[in-house]
Design a protein around this motif. Structure first.
Motif, mmCIF file in Angstrom:
data_model
loop_
_atom_site.group_PDB
_atom_site.id
_atom_site.type_symbol
_atom_site.label_atom_id
_atom_site.label_comp_id
_atom_site.label_asym_id
_atom_site.label_seq_id
_atom_site.Cartn_x
_atom_site.Cartn_y
_atom_site.Cartn_z
ATOM 1 N N ALA A 1 13.966 16.288 -11.359
ATOM 2 C CA ALA A 1 14.931 17.361 -11.119
ATOM 3 C C ALA A 1 14.249 18.585 -10.501
ATOM 4 O O ALA A 1 14.804 19.227 -9.605
ATOM 5 C CB ALA A 1 15.641 17.743 -12.414
ATOM 6 N N GLU A 2 13.043 18.898 -10.978
ATOM 7 C CA GLU A 2 12.312 20.034 -10.401
ATOM 8 C C GLU A 2 11.995 19.783 -8.928
ATOM 9 O O GLU A 2 12.127 20.686 -8.094
ATOM 10 C CB GLU A 2 11.029 20.293 -11.187
ATOM 11 C CG GLU A 2 11.274 20.907 -12.538
ATOM 12 C CD GLU A 2 10.025 21.008 -13.382
ATOM 13 O OE1 GLU A 2 9.946 21.963 -14.168
ATOM 14 O OE2 GLU A 2 9.133 20.132 -13.265
ATOM 15 N N ASP A 3 11.589 18.562 -8.598
ATOM 16 C CA ASP A 3 11.331 18.216 -7.198
ATOM 17 C C ASP A 3 12.595 18.373 -6.362
ATOM 18 O O ASP A 3 12.563 18.908 -5.256
ATOM 19 C CB ASP A 3 10.825 16.775 -7.078
ATOM 20 C CG ASP A 3 9.417 16.594 -7.590
ATOM 21 O OD1 ASP A 3 8.701 17.605 -7.780
ATOM 22 O OD2 ASP A 3 9.032 15.428 -7.818
ATOM 23 N N TRP A 4 13.703 17.893 -6.890
ATOM 24 C CA TRP A 4 14.976 17.965 -6.182
ATOM 25 C C TRP A 4 15.377 19.414 -5.936
ATOM 26 O O TRP A 4 15.736 19.790 -4.820
ATOM 27 C CB TRP A 4 16.032 17.217 -6.990
ATOM 28 C CG TRP A 4 17.417 17.236 -6.441
ATOM 29 C CD1 TRP A 4 17.819 16.854 -5.194
ATOM 30 C CD2 TRP A 4 18.597 17.652 -7.126
ATOM 31 N NE1 TRP A 4 19.170 16.996 -5.067
ATOM 32 C CE2 TRP A 4 19.671 17.480 -6.241
ATOM 33 C CE3 TRP A 4 18.836 18.132 -8.410
ATOM 34 C CZ2 TRP A 4 20.976 17.790 -6.602
ATOM 35 C CZ3 TRP A 4 20.138 18.425 -8.761
ATOM 36 C CH2 TRP A 4 21.180 18.257 -7.864
ATOM 37 N N VAL A 5 15.282 20.245 -6.963
ATOM 38 C CA VAL A 5 15.663 21.654 -6.855
ATOM 39 C C VAL A 5 14.745 22.385 -5.877
ATOM 40 O O VAL A 5 15.176 23.227 -5.109
ATOM 41 C CB VAL A 5 15.645 22.325 -8.248
ATOM 42 C CG1 VAL A 5 15.700 23.828 -8.158
ATOM 43 C CG2 VAL A 5 16.802 21.802 -9.089
ATOM 44 N N ARG A 6 13.476 22.032 -5.907
ATOM 45 C CA ARG A 6 12.508 22.693 -5.027
ATOM 46 C C ARG A 6 12.737 22.310 -3.563
ATOM 47 O O ARG A 6 12.577 23.133 -2.666
ATOM 48 C CB ARG A 6 11.094 22.316 -5.469
ATOM 49 C CG ARG A 6 9.992 22.988 -4.712
ATOM 50 C CD ARG A 6 8.600 22.681 -5.246
ATOM 51 N NE ARG A 6 8.386 21.313 -5.694
ATOM 52 C CZ ARG A 6 8.297 20.941 -6.970
ATOM 53 N NH1 ARG A 6 8.412 21.813 -7.951
ATOM 54 N NH2 ARG A 6 8.078 19.683 -7.295
ATOM 55 N N ASP A 7 13.118 21.072 -3.318
ATOM 56 C CA ASP A 7 13.202 20.556 -1.951
ATOM 57 C C ASP A 7 14.580 20.622 -1.316
ATOM 58 O O ASP A 7 14.700 20.460 -0.106
ATOM 59 C CB ASP A 7 12.732 19.096 -1.916
ATOM 60 C CG ASP A 7 11.277 18.949 -2.301
ATOM 61 O OD1 ASP A 7 10.539 19.958 -2.269
ATOM 62 O OD2 ASP A 7 10.875 17.818 -2.650
ATOM 63 N N GLU A 8 15.610 20.825 -2.100
ATOM 64 C CA GLU A 8 16.976 20.768 -1.576
ATOM 65 C C GLU A 8 17.745 22.040 -1.928
ATOM 66 O O GLU A 8 17.507 22.629 -2.978
ATOM 67 C CB GLU A 8 17.723 19.572 -2.183
ATOM 68 C CG GLU A 8 17.074 18.246 -1.953
ATOM 69 C CD GLU A 8 17.040 17.827 -0.504
ATOM 70 O OE1 GLU A 8 17.951 18.224 0.252
ATOM 71 O OE2 GLU A 8 16.106 17.118 -0.118
ATOM 72 N N PRO A 9 18.664 22.424 -1.066
ATOM 73 C CA PRO A 9 19.539 23.542 -1.446
ATOM 74 C C PRO A 9 20.518 23.061 -2.523
ATOM 75 O O PRO A 9 21.264 22.112 -2.310
ATOM 76 C CB PRO A 9 20.264 23.894 -0.148
ATOM 77 C CG PRO A 9 20.160 22.678 0.708
ATOM 78 C CD PRO A 9 18.938 21.926 0.269
ATOM 79 N N VAL A 10 20.439 23.677 -3.677
ATOM 80 C CA VAL A 10 21.321 23.311 -4.783
ATOM 81 C C VAL A 10 21.989 24.578 -5.301
ATOM 82 O O VAL A 10 21.477 25.680 -5.096
ATOM 83 C CB VAL A 10 20.556 22.612 -5.933
ATOM 84 C CG1 VAL A 10 19.966 21.293 -5.472
ATOM 85 C CG2 VAL A 10 19.483 23.504 -6.503
#
Length: 77
Positions: free
Chosen positions: A41-50
């Motif tokens: 989830a941290e990777d996703w939040v860091r790499d994608e606009p959420v």
């Protein structure tokens, strides 16, 4: 990894965690999966606009897990 793949990996891990919980897996096994979920989830939040509430939820989970880890690793009497 693409955004859709990251999201899919997160949902698959959630399903694994739910299955482990239903099977009454040991807490350590569940915590390992939760840690891995948080990392995903941290990777996703860091790499994608959420949405900010998503980023906030991930941060709250990180803080809660860190607080729980400090309790879990406390020396036993």
């Amino acid at each position: 990894m693409e955004s859709v793949e990251k999201e899919r990996a997160i949902f698959e891990r959630l399903e694994r965690i739910d299955g482990l919980r239903r099977e009454e897996a040991p807490a350590r096994v569940l915590l390992d999966e939760v840690r891995a979920l948080l990392s995903d989830a941290e990777d996703w939040v860091r790499d994608e606009p959420v949405p900010s509430r998503t980023a906030d939820a991930v941060e709250q989970a990180r803080v809660a897990l860190a607080a729980g880890d400090s309790v879990l690793v406390a020396p036993r009497p």
